[in-house]
Design a protein around this motif. Structure first.
Motif, PDB file in Angstrom:
ATOM      1  N   ALA A  19      -2.850  -0.294  43.078  1.00  0.00           N
ATOM      2  CA  ALA A  19      -2.459  -1.716  43.118  1.00  0.00           C
ATOM      3  C   ALA A  19      -2.369  -2.291  41.700  1.00  0.00           C
ATOM      4  CB  ALA A  19      -3.479  -2.506  43.929  1.00  0.00           C
ATOM      5  N   GLY A  20      -3.247  -1.799  40.836  1.00  0.00           N
ATOM      6  CA  GLY A  20      -3.254  -2.286  39.451  1.00  0.00           C
ATOM      7  C   GLY A  20      -1.968  -1.911  38.727  1.00  0.00           C
ATOM      8  N   ALA A  21      -1.474  -0.702  39.012  1.00  0.00           N
ATOM      9  CA  ALA A  21      -0.231  -0.262  38.361  1.00  0.00           C
ATOM     10  C   ALA A  21       0.911  -1.194  38.757  1.00  0.00           C
ATOM     11  CB  ALA A  21       0.071   1.183  38.764  1.00  0.00           C
ATOM     12  N   ALA A  22       0.969  -1.537  40.025  1.00  0.00           N
ATOM     13  CA  ALA A  22       2.027  -2.447  40.484  1.00  0.00           C
ATOM     14  C   ALA A  22       1.834  -3.841  39.895  1.00  0.00           C
ATOM     15  CB  ALA A  22       2.005  -2.510  42.008  1.00  0.00           C
ATOM     16  N   GLU A 155       1.330  -7.848  47.927  1.00  0.00           N
ATOM     17  CA  GLU A 155       1.159  -6.957  46.778  1.00  0.00           C
ATOM     18  C   GLU A 155      -0.021  -7.426  45.913  1.00  0.00           C
ATOM     19  OE1 GLU A 155       4.383  -4.991  44.056  1.00  0.00           O
ATOM     20  OE2 GLU A 155       3.780  -6.896  43.140  1.00  0.00           O
ATOM     21  N   LEU A 156      -0.111  -8.732  45.737  1.00  0.00           N
ATOM     22  CA  LEU A 156      -1.220  -9.285  44.948  1.00  0.00           C
ATOM     23  C   LEU A 156      -2.551  -9.104  45.700  1.00  0.00           C
ATOM     24  CD1 LEU A 156      -1.994 -10.814  42.366  1.00  0.00           C
ATOM     25  CD2 LEU A 156      -1.491 -12.954  43.550  1.00  0.00           C
ATOM     26  N   ALA A 157      -2.501  -9.291  46.999  1.00  0.00           N
ATOM     27  CA  ALA A 157      -3.723  -9.141  47.805  1.00  0.00           C
ATOM     28  C   ALA A 157      -4.234  -7.706  47.756  1.00  0.00           C
ATOM     29  CB  ALA A 157      -3.455  -9.563  49.239  1.00  0.00           C
ATOM     30  N   ALA A 158      -3.314  -6.757  47.559  1.00  0.00           N
ATOM     31  CA  ALA A 158      -3.743  -5.355  47.493  1.00  0.00           C
ATOM     32  C   ALA A 158      -4.589  -5.097  46.247  1.00  0.00           C
ATOM     33  CB  ALA A 158      -2.527  -4.437  47.495  1.00  0.00           C
TER      34      ALA A 158
END
Lengths: 424, 378
Positions: A19-22, A155-158
């Motif tokens: 998730a951090g990569a995204a 995506e942010l919640a991930a």
């Protein structure tokens, strides 16, 4: 299940790497847009997310539902998307490229929702994925906040993962703090425990426990103003059952040394007692731990014994320990069991006031200040009383009735929330 | 070495009512066989209350405010209890100040208020203390028999206002063999001497001290990687908590540590529950009733109620309540005292006891404020 905490942390860590990569590929504006939408939703009076907490928080935390409802409505009213953007701009600038660590671990504490929300959102603003451990007294807020985030921006919640494990699980705690940045809130003892656990080189950001007070001058305590002043202060005390760092635990009734307008502390105590009784009807006190009940009873009985020995002390309170007001004869600091327990102190003159407050300096959060012709007029002085109080350690000076509604981004340690999380 | 003897003359100051009360209480304390006589306790407690409300003006006013007067109170359970904190604020004595013979003070630093117990006689204090320590810590000692007592605390000479040192001094003087000793000097544990005692012990001994002193000893033994196995029949008496010492430790952890480093099983470690404000003490039951549940027991001239602080009535079974003590040994001060501790009843046969609850390990605060007594140490 043995190992389940470690497995949960490891699993969350793996997911956060992805998730951090995204997250890091996103423009900050997109993240801010999502977070602003989330805060707009939270600030809506009686909106979906406030209703969720009103429904779920009382059973988990012991606060009464009306108290949670009123506390959220007041605190979140101004915490909208626009306020969030202003906070971010104020702290790191509009077009900042500052980023946080690969992961930020957040040890949540207490059971008041707003600090939890800020602790979760701050690393995300810096595009640092967050692994948070819920506080044992609030297993609800973090999950509801995560849900509200997912509703706007999956995506942010991930990039937000939440785990729960007992505070005495030392293996779990050691695994949890293995990251570049750790944020811990709690008592001096808790913070010291965390400091012992983190590896050298870890960015450790800590926030300690705090308390607040009220300083009232003659104008706020005049016959015309007293009942309104007491009503506002009683609200500050009642919200979150006086357990927040912004809850006043002592009231200093200040008069100038000439005592030309000496205040009647007995009348102030009486007015506060009436106001606390009234607010109890609307915002009932929640769960009272037995240890707190015992401490309250002991402080009341101790005060009554001082009164019996001739000291100018009075005790007001109801039989069920829902509130207590003790009129003190002097400005000497005494134990505060919290849970709607207030001491009222007379203090004569600026020097005496500042001397009385000085021992609190390391733990002072805010001061509700009111009732002076101007803030410099208590015996005169080179600077205003609010400046003096700030110098002693108060990071927020406000009017009675507004202690529990700090602006977004204000933190009880008076430290910025974002910049300590920025990777060098 | 203990300096004794102490002055144990009676101190009624010529007050016949007080002298009569003291005599009745002393008579009970001097009986060889202990009997939980509720009727006797109730009558004496109410008589003592009537005397104390008359003799101690602050207490009378305190009771008046609760509607409790000499004529209205007929049951000892209705006697208003004074919080221990009041002993920091008010001199609670039933005799004129000029008759004071001793003052015991709670521990504390120079910038904190300390509770004070004022005594015009040590006779009752000691008459309560000795049979109690003998029964619960040295139950197998025959009359006149002595045993080795090693004390990890200051002597009464070094700490003249410490009730704990006074108690240890009296125990050593009365029950201790010639090789008994205080292994404490100038505010510190005499570690080399104590290690020598531990290493050379061939006969059972009693190690007595504060819980914190034991932690200090055990940490030292850990750092030296040194363990001892004290002779079978040895026992340990530890007392006091850890407040203000920067380290909290559950009792079962402490007892396991003691067993590891000193070779004394947990079943022979006795916690004493006492406080400066009380003339009598409570002890774990483990040496007198090893098969029964561990619980605090006291002498028959003391009663304990566990009071639900929110509602002011007896706590229900299994529920915590404020440990409230009615101690007939407190003739010169106040007999009914509400401690700052929570306890829970421990049922066991004919002699139920109680356990004192500590703060739950790992317990977290609900808020981000802080109880100001913790913060400022007031």
């Amino acid at each position: 299940v043995p190992g389940s905490t470690l497995e949960a942390i490891a699993g969350a860590e793996d997911r956060l790497v992805r998730a951090g990569a995204a997250l890091r590929q996103r423009p900050r504006e997109r993240t801010l847009e999502s977070l602003a939408a989330v805060f707009d939703a939270w600030s809506e009076p009686g909106g979906r997310w406030q209703r969720r907490l009103v429904a779920e928080l009382p059973a988990a935390t012991g606060f009464s539902a009306p108290n949670v409802e009123e506390g959220l409505a007041r605190a979140l009213a101004s915490w909208n998307g626009e306020a969030l953007r202003e906070w971010v701009t104020r702290e790191i600038g509009e077009s900042s490229t500052a980023v946080g660590f690969d992961q930020t671990r957040v040890l949540l504490a207490g059971s008041i929702p707003m600090p939890t929300m800020l602790s979760l959102v701050a690393p995300l603003i810096l595009h640092s994925p967050v692994l948070a451990k819920t506080a044992s007294r609030d297993p609800v807020t973090a999950h509801v906040f995560e849900e509200s985030l997912a509703a706007v921006d999956p995506e942010l919640a991930a990039a937000l993962e939440i785990v729960s494990f007992p505070g005495d699980d030392s293996d779990g705690a050691a695994a949890f703090v293995s990251a570049g940045c750790v944020v811990a809130t709690g008592s001096d003892e808790t913070v010291a425990d965390v400091a012992r656990l983190v590896a050298p080189g870890t960015r450790l950001v800590t926030y300690g426990h705090r308390l607040s007070i009220a300083v009232l001058g003659p104008l706020a305590l005049s016959p015309e103003s007293l009942s309104e002043t007491a009503r506002l202060l009683a609200l500050d005390v009642a919200l979150w059952d006086q357990l927040g760092c912004l809850s006043p635990v002592a009231v200093y009734c200040a008069s100038d040394t000439g005592a030309t307008r000496a205040v009647d502390v007995g009348q102030v105590s009486e007015a506060l007692a009436l106001a606390l009784e009234e607010v109890e009807l609307r915002l009932p006190r929640g769960e009272l731990p037995t240890a707190t009940a015992a401490a309250t009873r002991a402080e009341r009985d101790g005060a009554q014994m001082r009164c019996a020995a001739g000291e100018d002390v009075s005790v007001r309170g109801d039989d069920r320990l829902r509130w207590t007001v003790i009129r003190e004869p002097d400005a000497h600091w005494r134990a505060a069991p919290l849970h709607r327990f207030l001491r009222v102190h007379p203090v004569h003159g600026r020097e005496a006031l500042l001397a009385a407050v000085a021992p609190l300096s390391r733990h002072l959060a805010a001061v509700a200040l009111d009732g002076f012709d101007n803030l410099a007029n208590l015996d005169g002085g080179p600077q205003s009383l609010s400046d003096d109080l700030r110098q002693i350690g108060a990071s927020r000076i406000c009017r009675p009735g507004t202690l529990q509604t700090p602006p977004i981004g204000w933190h009880h340690d008076a430290e910025p929330l974002l910049t300590p999380l920025v990777r060098d | 070495v203990y300096e004794g003897p102490v002055d144990v003359s009676l101190g009624s100051g010529g007050d016949p009512h007080r002298a009569d009360l003291d005599a009745k209480v002393l008579a009970w304390m001097s009986e060889d066989e202990w009997k939980l006589d509720d009727e006797r306790f109730g009558a004496l407690a109410v008589e003592l209350f009537r005397y104390q409300v008359d003799a101690c003006e602050p207490y009378r006013r305190f009771c008046d405010a609760r509607g409790a007067t000499a004529s209205s109170v007929e049951d000892w359970r209705d006697i208003p209890a004074v919080p221990t904190g009041a002993f920091k604020e008010v001199a609670l004595r039933t005799f004129p100040k000029e008759l004071e013979r001793a003052t015991f003070r709670t521990s504390g630093t120079s910038d904190t208020r300390r509770g004070e117990l004022h005594l015009d006689t040590l006779a009752i204090y000691e008459a309560s203390l000795l049979p109690t320590i003998r029964r619960f810590l040295f139950p197998e000692l025959s009359p006149g028999e002595r045993t080795r007592i090693v004390v990890l605390a200051p002597t009464p000479g070094e700490a003249p206002d410490s009730s704990l040192s006074h108690m240890f001094g009296l125990a050593v003087e009365t029950l201790g063999s010639r090789d008994s000793a205080f292994v404490w000097q100038d505010g510190e544990l005499r570690l080399p001497l104590l290690r020598e005692v531990l290493a050379s012990a061939r006969e059972p001994l009693a190690l007595c001290g504060t819980a914190f002193a034991f932690v200090h000893l055990l940490e030292a033994l850990d750092s030296l990687d040194e363990s001892h196995t004290l002779p079978s029949g040895s026992r340990i008496m530890e007392t006091g908590g850890f407040k203000g010492r920067g380290r909290q430790m559950p009792r079962d952890e402490l007892y396991a540590w003691i067993e590891r480093r000193l070779g004394v099983p947990g079943a022979r470690v006795v916690n004493q529950y006492g406080m400066t404000e009380l003339g009598s003490q409570f002890y774990d039951s483990v040496l007198v009733e090893p098969e029964a549940p561990r619980r605090k027991l006291g002498p028959p001239w003391v009663r304990v109620r566990l009071i639900d602080p929110e509602h002011g009535r007896d706590a229900g079974p299994g529920q915590p309540g404020v440990v409230t003590v009615y101690d007939l040994a407190n003739t010169g001060s106040i007999a009914a005292i509400a401690t700052a501790d929570l306890g829970v009843a421990v049922p066991a046969g004919d002699e139920p006891g109680f356990d004192v609850l500590g703060r739950e390990p790992g317990a977290e605060e609900r808020g981000c404020s802080i109880a100001a007594d913790l913060m400022l140490g007031v």
